[in-house]
Write a protein that holds these residues in place. Sequence first.
Motif, PDB file in Angstrom:
ATOM      1  N   PRO A   1       1.403 -11.349  -1.211  1.00 23.77           N
ATOM      2  CA  PRO A   1       1.033  -9.954  -1.480  1.00 23.77           C
ATOM      3  C   PRO A   1       0.338  -9.292  -0.287  1.00 23.77           C
ATOM      4  CG  PRO A   1       0.470 -11.317  -3.368  1.00 23.77           C
ATOM      5  CD  PRO A   1       0.881 -12.248  -2.260  1.00 23.77           C
ATOM      6  N   GLY A   2      -0.579 -10.002   0.336  1.00 23.82           N
ATOM      7  CA  GLY A   2      -1.298  -9.440   1.482  1.00 23.82           C
ATOM      8  C   GLY A   2      -0.386  -9.190   2.664  1.00 23.82           C
TER       9      GLY A   2
ATOM     10  N   ARG B   1       8.972   2.128  -7.662  1.00 27.60           N
ATOM     11  CA  ARG B   1       7.860   1.737  -6.776  1.00 27.60           C
ATOM     12  C   ARG B   1       6.828   0.909  -7.529  1.00 27.60           C
ATOM     13  NH1 ARG B   1       9.077   6.737  -4.558  1.00 27.60           N
ATOM     14  NH2 ARG B   1       7.715   7.897  -5.955  1.00 27.60           N
TER      15      ARG B   1
ATOM     16  N   TRP C   1       5.808  -2.930  -6.581  1.00 22.90           N
ATOM     17  CA  TRP C   1       4.457  -3.371  -6.219  1.00 22.90           C
ATOM     18  C   TRP C   1       3.880  -4.312  -7.261  1.00 22.90           C
ATOM     19  CZ3 TRP C   1       3.210  -3.719  -1.556  1.00 22.90           C
ATOM     20  CH2 TRP C   1       3.737  -2.846  -0.626  1.00 22.90           C
TER      21      TRP C   1
ATOM     22  N   VAL D   1       5.359  -7.513  -6.155  1.00 27.50           N
ATOM     23  CA  VAL D   1       4.673  -7.997  -4.941  1.00 27.50           C
ATOM     24  C   VAL D   1       3.348  -8.634  -5.333  1.00 27.50           C
ATOM     25  CG1 VAL D   1       3.500  -7.269  -2.817  1.00 27.50           C
ATOM     26  CG2 VAL D   1       5.794  -6.423  -3.324  1.00 27.50           C
ATOM     27  N   GLY D   2       2.614  -7.999  -6.259  1.00 24.34           N
ATOM     28  CA  GLY D   2       1.334  -8.558  -6.713  1.00 24.34           C
ATOM     29  C   GLY D   2       1.482  -9.887  -7.418  1.00 24.34           C
TER      30      GLY D   2
ATOM     31  N   ALA E   1       4.122  -3.234   4.895  1.00 17.64           N
ATOM     32  CA  ALA E   1       4.506  -1.924   4.365  1.00 17.64           C
ATOM     33  C   ALA E   1       3.555  -0.832   4.840  1.00 17.64           C
ATOM     34  CB  ALA E   1       4.542  -1.966   2.849  1.00 17.64           C
ATOM     35  N   ASP E   2       2.264  -1.148   4.915  1.00 14.77           N
ATOM     36  CA  ASP E   2       1.272  -0.142   5.304  1.00 14.77           C
ATOM     37  C   ASP E   2       1.355   0.223   6.780  1.00 14.77           C
ATOM     38  OD1 ASP E   2       0.333   0.001   2.743  1.00 14.77           O
ATOM     39  OD2 ASP E   2      -1.374  -1.340   3.076  1.00 14.77           O
TER      40      ASP E   2
ATOM     41  N   ALA F   1       2.071  -6.276   1.860  1.00 12.29           N
ATOM     42  CA  ALA F   1       1.332  -5.005   1.856  1.00 12.29           C
ATOM     43  C   ALA F   1       1.003  -4.575   3.278  1.00 12.29           C
ATOM     44  CB  ALA F   1       0.062  -5.140   1.021  1.00 12.29           C
TER      45      ALA F   1
END
Length: 158
Positions: A110-111, A95, A99, A102-103, A117-118, A114
Amino acid sequence: MAGLRPALAPLVAALAHRHGLDTEDLEQSVWLRACERAAAGRLPADTRSWLRSLALRECRRLTRTADRERLLAERAERPAPAPSAEAELLAERGRQALWASVGALPGRCPGLLAALADAPGLTYGDLAGLLGIPRGSIGPTRSRCLSCLRTLLHGLRT
């Protein structure tokens, strides 16, 4: 063939009872197979004996199906084994690597990833309002971001 039903009913009932099957299900299955064969014009001369053997075959088939369904239900009811400490550590490291990758993605990736996923239930319209990007560009942007992420993650594995 209709006159054979009363003669076959006790056999079907006994087979169903012995194997824990529903009598009506077994009888329906036997007559369905018999009708299929009759429609094809392939009934044997000794229909009574053939129906008895058909009832036995259908009973075996339905018993196997019921056994498979029972086993699947038992497996579904069993709680999943708790992961080992090593498995939890490896999952957490995975994980973190995901991430971190992703960053490291360019632009809005990234946004967008995220946000996906959220809140996976968000519509493209919701995402457009949340991120301030046109609704029509979310799908193509998402596709490019995931492609870049795959490339980054593939580079980590090799």
